[in-house]
Design a protein around this motif. Structure first.
Motif, mmCIF file in Angstrom:
data_model
loop_
_atom_site.group_PDB
_atom_site.id
_atom_site.type_symbol
_atom_site.label_atom_id
_atom_site.label_comp_id
_atom_site.label_asym_id
_atom_site.label_seq_id
_atom_site.Cartn_x
_atom_site.Cartn_y
_atom_site.Cartn_z
ATOM 1 N N ALA A 133 41.188 54.901 -54.021
ATOM 2 C CA ALA A 133 41.878 54.412 -52.822
ATOM 3 C C ALA A 133 42.933 55.383 -52.310
ATOM 4 N N LEU A 134 43.776 55.898 -53.174
ATOM 5 C CA LEU A 134 44.957 56.634 -52.719
ATOM 6 C C LEU A 134 44.616 57.911 -51.979
ATOM 7 N N MET A 135 43.493 58.525 -52.262
ATOM 8 C CA MET A 135 43.129 59.783 -51.598
ATOM 9 C C MET A 135 42.899 59.611 -50.094
ATOM 10 N N TRP A 136 42.719 58.386 -49.638
ATOM 11 C CA TRP A 136 42.493 58.129 -48.221
ATOM 12 C C TRP A 136 43.792 57.856 -47.468
ATOM 13 N N LEU A 137 44.924 57.929 -48.149
ATOM 14 C CA LEU A 137 46.215 57.621 -47.531
ATOM 15 C C LEU A 137 46.994 58.906 -47.255
ATOM 16 N N PRO A 138 47.456 59.102 -46.023
ATOM 17 C CA PRO A 138 48.213 60.313 -45.708
ATOM 18 C C PRO A 138 49.653 60.291 -46.216
ATOM 19 N N ALA A 139 50.185 59.104 -46.558
ATOM 20 C CA ALA A 139 51.614 59.007 -46.894
ATOM 21 C C ALA A 139 51.804 58.141 -48.140
ATOM 22 N N ILE A 140 51.897 58.761 -49.308
ATOM 23 C CA ILE A 140 52.020 57.995 -50.551
ATOM 24 C C ILE A 140 53.384 57.318 -50.655
ATOM 25 N N ASP A 141 54.430 57.912 -50.076
ATOM 26 C CA ASP A 141 55.745 57.283 -50.117
ATOM 27 C C ASP A 141 55.755 55.996 -49.302
ATOM 28 N N ARG A 142 55.096 56.004 -48.144
ATOM 29 C CA ARG A 142 55.022 54.795 -47.327
ATOM 30 C C ARG A 142 54.184 53.718 -48.011
ATOM 31 N N TRP A 143 53.131 54.140 -48.710
ATOM 32 C CA TRP A 143 52.330 53.185 -49.485
ATOM 33 C C TRP A 143 53.183 52.480 -50.541
ATOM 34 N N ALA A 144 53.985 53.231 -51.263
ATOM 35 C CA ALA A 144 54.824 52.640 -52.306
ATOM 36 C C ALA A 144 55.854 51.690 -51.706
ATOM 37 N N ARG A 145 56.463 52.065 -50.576
ATOM 38 C CA ARG A 145 57.422 51.172 -49.924
ATOM 39 C C ARG A 145 56.743 49.890 -49.450
ATOM 40 N N ALA A 207 35.151 63.414 -43.085
ATOM 41 C CA ALA A 207 36.089 62.723 -43.977
ATOM 42 C C ALA A 207 37.309 63.598 -44.213
ATOM 43 N N THR A 208 38.450 62.968 -44.348
ATOM 44 C CA THR A 208 39.675 63.669 -44.732
ATOM 45 C C THR A 208 40.308 62.962 -45.913
ATOM 46 N N GLU A 209 40.674 63.736 -46.925
ATOM 47 C CA GLU A 209 41.378 63.217 -48.092
ATOM 48 C C GLU A 209 42.743 63.886 -48.195
ATOM 49 N N TRP A 210 43.682 63.142 -48.780
ATOM 50 C CA TRP A 210 45.019 63.674 -49.054
ATOM 51 C C TRP A 210 45.222 63.646 -50.564
ATOM 52 N N HIS A 211 45.622 64.785 -51.109
ATOM 53 C CA HIS A 211 45.789 64.914 -52.559
ATOM 54 C C HIS A 211 47.203 64.497 -52.962
ATOM 55 N N HIS A 212 47.308 63.529 -53.871
ATOM 56 C CA HIS A 212 48.601 63.074 -54.393
ATOM 57 C C HIS A 212 48.611 63.297 -55.904
ATOM 58 N N THR A 213 49.479 64.149 -56.373
ATOM 59 C CA THR A 213 49.571 64.385 -57.808
ATOM 60 C C THR A 213 50.112 63.142 -58.512
ATOM 61 N N LEU A 214 49.974 63.128 -59.826
ATOM 62 C CA LEU A 214 50.520 62.016 -60.590
ATOM 63 C C LEU A 214 52.032 61.931 -60.393
ATOM 64 N N GLY A 215 52.683 63.081 -60.332
ATOM 65 C CA GLY A 215 54.117 63.096 -60.079
ATOM 66 C C GLY A 215 54.469 62.534 -58.715
ATOM 67 N N VAL A 217 52.866 60.201 -57.076
ATOM 68 C CA VAL A 217 52.701 58.743 -57.111
ATOM 69 C C VAL A 217 53.859 58.092 -57.862
ATOM 70 N N LEU A 218 54.187 58.606 -59.029
ATOM 71 C CA LEU A 218 55.266 58.015 -59.824
ATOM 72 C C LEU A 218 56.612 58.123 -59.109
ATOM 73 N N SER A 219 56.867 59.262 -58.495
ATOM 74 C CA SER A 219 58.134 59.448 -57.789
ATOM 75 C C SER A 219 58.246 58.509 -56.595
ATOM 76 N N ALA A 220 57.131 58.314 -55.867
ATOM 77 C CA ALA A 220 57.146 57.415 -54.717
ATOM 78 C C ALA A 220 57.413 55.977 -55.144
ATOM 79 N N ILE A 221 56.812 55.565 -56.240
ATOM 80 C CA ILE A 221 57.019 54.198 -56.733
ATOM 81 C C ILE A 221 58.473 54.001 -57.160
ATOM 82 N N ALA A 222 59.013 54.958 -57.879
ATOM 83 C CA ALA A 222 60.411 54.852 -58.311
ATOM 84 C C ALA A 222 61.353 54.856 -57.111
#
Length: 271
Positions: A133-145, A207-215, A217-222
């Motif tokens: 799922a997450l690779m299809w999202l351009p903004a991981i910080d907005r997803w976490a919020r 198709a367009t994917e956005w790469h989000h590292t594990l760091g 994702v964790l930083s956005a959630i925190a």
């Protein structure tokens, strides 16, 4: 990336996914007949990590045609599935009726990043997001919020996702890096057919994917104010991601005796 360019790429992705709904629904990969008969679409580790969902209000972001969503409904949750594809939501709604879960399942057309505005704040006990799922999202910080806004106090975010390392390894062996793990540029490519049926004829293939590292994702959630409970990395995956992977029951992993790399990860965080 300019906002207009980003919106155009999301629109291309939506057209791609809209076209693949009937292909995926008819495929043996999704096996809707088996699902209607009671087969479950959730990994054992997910069931163990999430625990009892009886009576919980659960929202599944990027639910596609709803199999994972309805699996949680079968286990006692009141579920809401969200996806930006109207045909996917239509098929998920039909499937809920077909399995007798329409009274505890609702499906809504919305971008995952807009879900809190569409569904309201503090409405759910559990925000769930599943494989790919997450690779299809351009903004991981907005997803976490968004996830944080959807949760009631004490509610949980649960994510089970392909490990971002899998996006940079070679397709044959899955052991050598062939792309930049830390690359932040969107990747646009041509993708005819579907992972559920590579022989299917398709017209909308950009198709367009956005790469989000594990760091990332964790930083956005925190940063969204959620407290991370755990992060688990897993050495199996639901499909043969690399040619060298071998079957492990219904899953795939590196051959016995070989060096292993993480193929999936899961995490939970509390509001």
């Amino acid at each position: 990336m300019r906002e207009s360019e980003e919106s155009g790429r999301v629109a291309d992705n939506r057209r791609l996914w809209d076209e693949r709904v009937p292909i995926n629904a008819a495929s043996s990969f999704y096996d809707l007949d088996g699902f209607r008969s009671g087969d479950e679409d959730l990994d054992a580790f997910q069931l163990n990590e999430v625990g009892d969902v009886t009576g919980l209000d659960l929202v599944h972001l990027q639910c596609h045609i709803g199999l994972d969503t309805l699996s949680w409904a079968r286990r006692g949750a009141r579920v809401t599935g969200v996806d930006f594809s109207a045909p996917a939501i239509e098929r998920a709604t039909e499937l809920a009726t077909e399995i007798g879960a329409a009274d505890r399942a609702e499906f809504v057309v919305a971008d995952a990043l807009d879900a809190a505005e569409v569904l309201g704040h503090n409405e759910f006990d559990l925000v769930y997001t599943g494989n790919g799922a997450l690779m299809w999202l351009p903004a991981i910080d907005r997803w976490a919020r968004t996830a944080a806004m959807l949760l009631r106090p004490g509610g949980r975010l649960y994510l089970a996702e392909f490990h971002p390392l899998t996006e940079v390894l070679d397709d044959e062996h899955g052991t050598s890096a062939v792309r930049d793990y830390f690359g932040r540029e969107a990747r646009t490519y041509d993708s005819p057919g579907s992972y559920a049926d590579w022989t299917a004829e398709t017209a909308h293939n950009t198709a367009t994917e956005w790469h989000h590292t594990l760091g990332d994702v964790l930083s956005a959630i925190a940063a969204a104010g959620l407290r991370i409970e755990f992060v688990h990395e897993h050495d199996t995956i639901p499909f043969q991601r690399y040619g060298a992977l071998t079957a492990r029951g219904t899953r795939f992993g590196y051959p016995d005796g070989s060096a292993r790399l993480p193929l999936m990860y899961s995490l939970a965080a509390t509001a």
